[in-house]
Design a protein around this motif. Structure first.
Motif, PDB file in Angstrom:
ATOM      1  N   GLY A 240       0.961  -1.300   0.097  1.00  0.00           N
ATOM      2  CA  GLY A 240      -0.139  -0.120   0.031  1.00  0.00           C
ATOM      3  C   GLY A 240       0.719   1.164   0.058  1.00  0.00           C
ATOM      4  O   GLY A 240       2.015   1.143  -0.178  1.00  0.00           O
ATOM      5  N   PHE A 241       0.249   2.427   0.238  1.00  0.00           N
ATOM      6  CA  PHE A 241       0.933   3.475   0.214  1.00  0.00           C
ATOM      7  C   PHE A 241       0.652   4.528   1.483  1.00  0.00           C
ATOM      8  O   PHE A 241      -0.532   4.670   1.979  1.00  0.00           O
ATOM      9  CB  PHE A 241       0.706   4.557  -1.133  1.00  0.00           C
ATOM     10  N   VAL A 242       1.649   4.995   2.272  1.00  0.00           N
ATOM     11  CA  VAL A 242       1.636   5.781   3.257  1.00  0.00           C
ATOM     12  C   VAL A 242       1.866   7.134   2.716  1.00  0.00           C
ATOM     13  O   VAL A 242       3.017   7.565   2.429  1.00  0.00           O
ATOM     14  CB  VAL A 242       2.618   5.352   4.360  1.00  0.00           C
ATOM     15  N   CYS A 243       1.193   8.224   3.261  1.00  0.00           N
ATOM     16  CA  CYS A 243       0.892   9.327   2.841  1.00  0.00           C
ATOM     17  C   CYS A 243       1.277  10.493   3.799  1.00  0.00           C
ATOM     18  O   CYS A 243       0.402  10.502   4.614  1.00  0.00           O
ATOM     19  CB  CYS A 243      -0.171   9.792   1.905  1.00  0.00           C
ATOM     20  N   PRO A 244       2.133  11.521   3.752  1.00  0.00           N
ATOM     21  CA  PRO A 244       2.312  12.338   4.797  1.00  0.00           C
ATOM     22  C   PRO A 244       1.527  13.576   4.606  1.00  0.00           C
ATOM     23  O   PRO A 244       1.001  14.531   5.500  1.00  0.00           O
ATOM     24  CB  PRO A 244       3.758  12.847   4.838  1.00  0.00           C
ATOM     25  N   ASP A 245       1.060  13.864   3.226  1.00  0.00           N
ATOM     26  CA  ASP A 245       0.162  15.124   2.915  1.00  0.00           C
ATOM     27  C   ASP A 245      -0.650  14.922   1.759  1.00  0.00           C
ATOM     28  O   ASP A 245      -0.484  13.789   0.995  1.00  0.00           O
ATOM     29  CB  ASP A 245       1.226  16.178   3.096  1.00  0.00           C
ATOM     30  N   LEU A 246      -1.312  15.871   1.340  1.00  0.00           N
ATOM     31  CA  LEU A 246      -2.115  15.779   0.393  1.00  0.00           C
ATOM     32  C   LEU A 246      -1.545  15.473  -0.821  1.00  0.00           C
ATOM     33  O   LEU A 246      -2.107  14.543  -1.784  1.00  0.00           O
ATOM     34  CB  LEU A 246      -2.829  17.241   0.247  1.00  0.00           C
ATOM     35  N   SER A 248       1.089  13.843  -1.510  1.00  0.00           N
ATOM     36  CA  SER A 248       1.350  12.693  -1.586  1.00  0.00           C
ATOM     37  C   SER A 248       0.120  11.624  -1.800  1.00  0.00           C
ATOM     38  O   SER A 248       0.371  10.643  -2.584  1.00  0.00           O
ATOM     39  CB  SER A 248       2.250  12.022  -0.470  1.00  0.00           C
ATOM     40  N   PHE A 249      -0.733  11.846  -1.246  1.00  0.00           N
ATOM     41  CA  PHE A 249      -2.195  11.271  -1.782  1.00  0.00           C
ATOM     42  C   PHE A 249      -2.430  11.152  -3.209  1.00  0.00           C
ATOM     43  O   PHE A 249      -2.699  10.234  -3.794  1.00  0.00           O
ATOM     44  CB  PHE A 249      -3.123  11.644  -0.934  1.00  0.00           C
ATOM     45  N   VAL A 250      -2.371  12.488  -3.804  1.00  0.00           N
ATOM     46  CA  VAL A 250      -2.601  12.705  -5.131  1.00  0.00           C
ATOM     47  C   VAL A 250      -1.849  12.024  -5.781  1.00  0.00           C
ATOM     48  O   VAL A 250      -2.131  11.344  -6.764  1.00  0.00           O
ATOM     49  CB  VAL A 250      -2.745  14.109  -5.310  1.00  0.00           C
ATOM     50  N   SER A 251      -0.315  12.026  -5.742  1.00  0.00           N
ATOM     51  CA  SER A 251       0.432  11.316  -6.594  1.00  0.00           C
ATOM     52  C   SER A 251       0.399   9.769  -6.383  1.00  0.00           C
ATOM     53  O   SER A 251       0.485   9.140  -7.499  1.00  0.00           O
ATOM     54  CB  SER A 251       1.896  11.880  -6.219  1.00  0.00           C
ATOM     55  N   ARG A 252       0.173   9.270  -5.312  1.00  0.00           N
ATOM     56  CA  ARG A 252       0.000   7.882  -5.216  1.00  0.00           C
ATOM     57  C   ARG A 252      -1.308   7.336  -5.871  1.00  0.00           C
ATOM     58  O   ARG A 252      -1.287   6.091  -6.292  1.00  0.00           O
ATOM     59  CB  ARG A 252       0.077   7.411  -3.767  1.00  0.00           C
ATOM     60  N   ILE A 253      -2.215   8.144  -5.723  1.00  0.00           N
ATOM     61  CA  ILE A 253      -3.588   7.666  -6.691  1.00  0.00           C
ATOM     62  C   ILE A 253      -3.358   7.636  -7.940  1.00  0.00           C
ATOM     63  O   ILE A 253      -3.702   6.652  -8.700  1.00  0.00           O
ATOM     64  CB  ILE A 253      -4.651   8.502  -5.914  1.00  0.00           C
ATOM     65  N   LYS A 254      -2.764   8.556  -8.475  1.00  0.00           N
ATOM     66  CA  LYS A 254      -2.347   8.727  -9.946  1.00  0.00           C
ATOM     67  C   LYS A 254      -1.424   7.601 -10.214  1.00  0.00           C
ATOM     68  O   LYS A 254      -1.791   7.029 -11.413  1.00  0.00           O
ATOM     69  CB  LYS A 254      -1.639  10.115 -10.276  1.00  0.00           C
ATOM     70  N   LEU A 255      -0.440   7.213  -9.471  1.00  0.00           N
ATOM     71  CA  LEU A 255       0.105   6.106  -9.734  1.00  0.00           C
ATOM     72  C   LEU A 255      -0.285   4.791  -9.799  1.00  0.00           C
ATOM     73  O   LEU A 255      -0.105   4.079 -10.763  1.00  0.00           O
ATOM     74  CB  LEU A 255       1.364   6.032  -8.581  1.00  0.00           C
TER      75      LEU A 255
END
Length: 297
Positions: A240-246, A248-255
């Motif tokens: 999965g992905f652990v995100c420190p901020d907005l 990071s969430f956006v980039s991981r969802i795009k990925l």
């Protein structure tokens, strides 16, 4: 005296009455308030008392520093009765050790047999050409950080976002692509989650969320905030992905949406982790061992 204080005294009295009536060998208390009231109210030395906080009150980010310090002192005082704390995640265990030297650790787990009865939705090979559905589960409150969830939804106006649950901060979910189910049964909540493509958790603090473990077993790529509980079970870029901020969430969802191979690899690893560690069979075995050791000693 406030009604809340009187209710707490009444609850403590009820705990004492139950213990006196049933004379148990072991009492296991769950959550901060029940843990404090129970440990203060159970005085019989022969009874072995265990306590699982499921997220300490002094970790709450929606209260003042003074209140959090007071909660820590209350937890410290309650631990003096020789109770054993059993944390539901590694991160919570590390916190527990600073309060109670008798701290133990048993990860939360899901019932795989019950989840296996849910027909798995097709695991979509995500891409931007399809309408992607993202969901979360929980109370719409400060803990779950609905403001961040809303910001993520605004960053993906063509995607569908579903909040499974309800709560006092529902008005913060203003993005037009967010739907709120209201309170539903656990079965219905899992059904909604199963129909989604990505599970996100924007929490400000956690113990070890069952919704996350269930989403992992249902083979949903999980993107979560960087807090105790979430980061204990999610190994960034592995299951999965652990995100420190907005951002990071956006980039991981795009990925995830642009790399179906990565998405497949992540969900496979996540489900394996549940089968190996985060399940009720494993959990029950570890609890039983701790209980049996306490009786012998």
């Amino acid at each position: 005296m406030s009604n809340s204080f009187l209710q707490d005294l009444q609850a403590m009295g009820e705990i004492k009455h139950i213990v006196k009536t049933f004379k148990p060998d072991i009492v296991h208390l769950n959550s901060s308030k029940a843990g404090v009231l129970g440990r203060l109210g159970i005085n019989e030395r022969k009874i072995k008392v265990f306590y699982t906080p499921h997220g300490y009150s002094f970790l709450m980010q929606n209260t003042s520093k003074l209140k959090r310090s007071a909660y820590w002192l209350i937890e410290k005082a309650a631990s003096l009765n020789k109770s054993v704390s059993i944390s539901c995640s590694k991160g919570e265990y590390e916190v527990s050790k600073s309060i109670n030297r008798r701290a133990r650790w048993v990860n939360n787990g899901v019932n795989m047999e019950k989840l296996d009865r849910i027909p798995l939705a097709h695991v979509k090979m995500l891409n931007d050409s399809e309408k992607v559905r993202l969901c979360t589960i929980g109370r719409i409150s400060s803990q779950k950080n609905p403001n961040l969830f809303n910001e993520i939804a605004e960053a993906f106006p063509s995607y569908e976002f579903l909040w499974i649950g309800d709560g006092e901060q529902k008005d913060e979910l203003t993005s037009s692509n967010i739907k709120v189910t209201g309170w539903v049964s656990r079965g219905k909540a899992l059904e909604f989650a199963n129909r989604s493509d990505i599970f996100i958790l924007t929490s400000l603090w956690e113990g070890l969320p069952m919704s996350l473990l269930e989403a992992m077993y249902l083979q949903k790529p999980c993107v979560v905030s960087n807090v105790v509980g979430n980061r204990d079970v999610i190994q960034d870029s592995k299951n999965g992905f652990v995100c420190p901020d907005l951002n990071s969430f956006v980039s991981r969802i795009k990925l995830l949406c642009n790399n179906p191979v990565i998405s497949k690899k992540i969900v496979d690893r996540a489900k394996t982790d549940i089968r190996v560690e985060y399940n009720t069979k494993n959990m029950a075995h570890k609890y039983r061992k701790i209980y049996e050791e306490s009786i012998v000693s």
